[in-house]
Scaffold this active site. Sequence first.
Site, PDB file in Angstrom:
ATOM      1  N   ASN A 111      -3.523   3.361  65.569  1.00  0.00           N
ATOM      2  CA  ASN A 111      -3.294   2.436  64.452  1.00  0.00           C
ATOM      3  C   ASN A 111      -4.746   1.913  63.908  1.00  0.00           C
ATOM      4  OD1 ASN A 111      -0.460   2.034  64.747  1.00  0.00           O
ATOM      5  ND2 ASN A 111      -0.660   0.266  66.145  1.00  0.00           N
ATOM      6  N   THR A 156      -4.457  -4.017  12.858  1.00  0.00           N
ATOM      7  CA  THR A 156      -3.558  -4.628  13.834  1.00  0.00           C
ATOM      8  C   THR A 156      -2.199  -4.482  13.282  1.00  0.00           C
ATOM      9  OG1 THR A 156      -3.623  -6.616  12.151  1.00  0.00           O
ATOM     10  CG2 THR A 156      -5.435  -6.697  13.745  1.00  0.00           C
ATOM     11  N   HIS A 157      -1.247  -4.403  14.133  1.00  0.00           N
ATOM     12  CA  HIS A 157       0.157  -4.170  13.774  1.00  0.00           C
ATOM     13  C   HIS A 157       0.173  -2.765  13.187  1.00  0.00           C
ATOM     14  CE1 HIS A 157       1.356  -8.384  14.265  1.00  0.00           C
ATOM     15  NE2 HIS A 157       0.111  -8.608  13.707  1.00  0.00           N
ATOM     16  N   SER A 279       1.950  25.868  18.480  1.00  0.00           N
ATOM     17  CA  SER A 279       3.289  25.822  18.411  1.00  0.00           C
ATOM     18  C   SER A 279       3.845  27.225  18.636  1.00  0.00           C
ATOM     19  CB  SER A 279       3.965  25.089  17.141  1.00  0.00           C
ATOM     20  OG  SER A 279       5.262  25.467  17.048  1.00  0.00           O
ATOM     21  N   ASN A 287      -2.190  21.560  18.041  1.00  0.00           N
ATOM     22  CA  ASN A 287      -1.437  20.451  18.545  1.00  0.00           C
ATOM     23  C   ASN A 287      -2.780  19.691  19.656  1.00  0.00           C
ATOM     24  OD1 ASN A 287       0.850  20.711  17.146  1.00  0.00           O
ATOM     25  ND2 ASN A 287       1.514  21.962  18.904  1.00  0.00           N
ATOM     26  N   TYR A 319       1.868  -3.642  62.952  1.00  0.00           N
ATOM     27  CA  TYR A 319       2.016  -2.302  62.268  1.00  0.00           C
ATOM     28  C   TYR A 319       3.595  -1.823  62.205  1.00  0.00           C
ATOM     29  CZ  TYR A 319       1.799   2.716  62.037  1.00  0.00           C
ATOM     30  OH  TYR A 319       2.244   4.110  61.383  1.00  0.00           O
ATOM     31  N   GLN A 324       2.856   4.784  57.044  1.00  0.00           N
ATOM     32  CA  GLN A 324       2.355   6.177  57.024  1.00  0.00           C
ATOM     33  C   GLN A 324       2.583   6.616  55.352  1.00  0.00           C
ATOM     34  OE1 GLN A 324       4.453   9.098  59.758  1.00  0.00           O
ATOM     35  NE2 GLN A 324       4.928  10.171  57.959  1.00  0.00           N
ATOM     36  N   LYS A 327      -0.069   6.409  52.471  1.00  0.00           N
ATOM     37  CA  LYS A 327      -1.156   7.488  52.192  1.00  0.00           C
ATOM     38  C   LYS A 327      -1.022   8.342  51.201  1.00  0.00           C
ATOM     39  CE  LYS A 327      -1.976   8.446  57.415  1.00  0.00           C
ATOM     40  NZ  LYS A 327      -1.775   9.402  58.250  1.00  0.00           N
TER      41      LYS A 327
END
Length: 453
Positions: A111, A156-157, A279, A287, A319, A324, A327
Amino acid sequence: MAVNLWDKGVAMDPRVRAFTVGEDVAMDRVLLPWDLAGSAAHAKMLASIGALAGSEAASLVRELRAMRDAHAAGQFTVADSDEDCHTAIENRLTEKLGPLGGKIHLGRSRNDQVVLALRLWMRDAALELCGSLGEYARAQLEFAERHAGLPLPGHTHLQAAMPSSWALWAQAWVEAALESMRALRHLYSELNRCPLGAAAGFGSPVATDRAFVSHALGFDAPQRSVVDVIHSRARLEGRLLHEIAVVGASVEKFACDASLYLTREFGYLRLDPAFQTGSSIMPQKQNPDVVELLRARAARLRARQEEHAWVAAKLPSNYHRDYQLLKEPLLRGLGEALEVLEMAALLPAHVEPVEERLRAALTPDLDAAREASERALAGTPFREAYRETAAHGVIGAAGAASAGPGTSRGLPEHVRTAAAAELRVAAVECAALEAWIRGTRGHFREALERVFE
């Protein structure tokens, strides 16, 4: 054949073993060198308290150093037959040194051993992430300097609103990066407490010298509460993943802007042809896939944080084997964040503002707020000046005023000058944080090298 550290002579059902080990072997291959360093410090400490002879500790450290070097050369790792990196190390020590190899575990548990390996890894991860953020900030600083005088309609917007500049735009990403670097510096100070000595979370039956191990590994001090050693594993990991998600959110917004500005409809930016794809059916298409995938990968970092949080959140004290599964989101989250930042730092040098399109987009209606403010400064109450300015334009369906065709009066003084001064301050802060990274990393690496001597 690998022997489990907890083996008591009862054969395990192979289906249970496969389920309980899961992906842990792959994750522990990353943690192996950090566990080796922690084991070397622990062996030296056992000798310092008389639990091992000096010659025994020297033999253990010598073999741990050989494992470290073999791992660096690709000749030693956690085998599929091993349960975890702790098992791999102790089995190798026993294979090379006989019964002495079995003495290494005195006074510790898997641990606190795994918390130590993760804590060492996280210290390094925080520094690496911080360094990558510095590189990203510098790329944006350089972009701002190259294009400081060029206008950019502020939106904005998703509608043009006021005159802005590329310097102001890039400054936002610089400041976000510096904010994350400051947060990681603070997190590093929390990570810099040594957890070894907590054992299974209730302290060690052996009177270990926690300060010895802490100093040997370059920590500031031992972590005080042995119970909190286990609790803090999920908490500190979650904080690192939170910072990773914050970085992702900022980079995602940068990529969103770049994706819009690269469209024909906006046309504010051009992308280096070497950074474009095409494409399979439309010959004319180029692209910006790299920008779109940067946006998606940055957004995905939040998923790592969420995965970690859901596993950790429901657990009572101490614990549980659930830990486990923490991780994988942690280790993968860092790797993905570093990939995102690497591409985000490359992009600013491979996009170019389109000056003619930008100047054409800076239409007179964008000066409405400036005009209203000037009327107010001349003595008209601002709300009245606001209405007078609106009356000069045509209010469209979206409520935006338009003064018709033409161009605006150019960049206002506050746009031209503010970013330049503030970017200089940001550059100084970035350099100071990078100096902290270098100094801290040097101290950390020196400690890890000395522990194997």
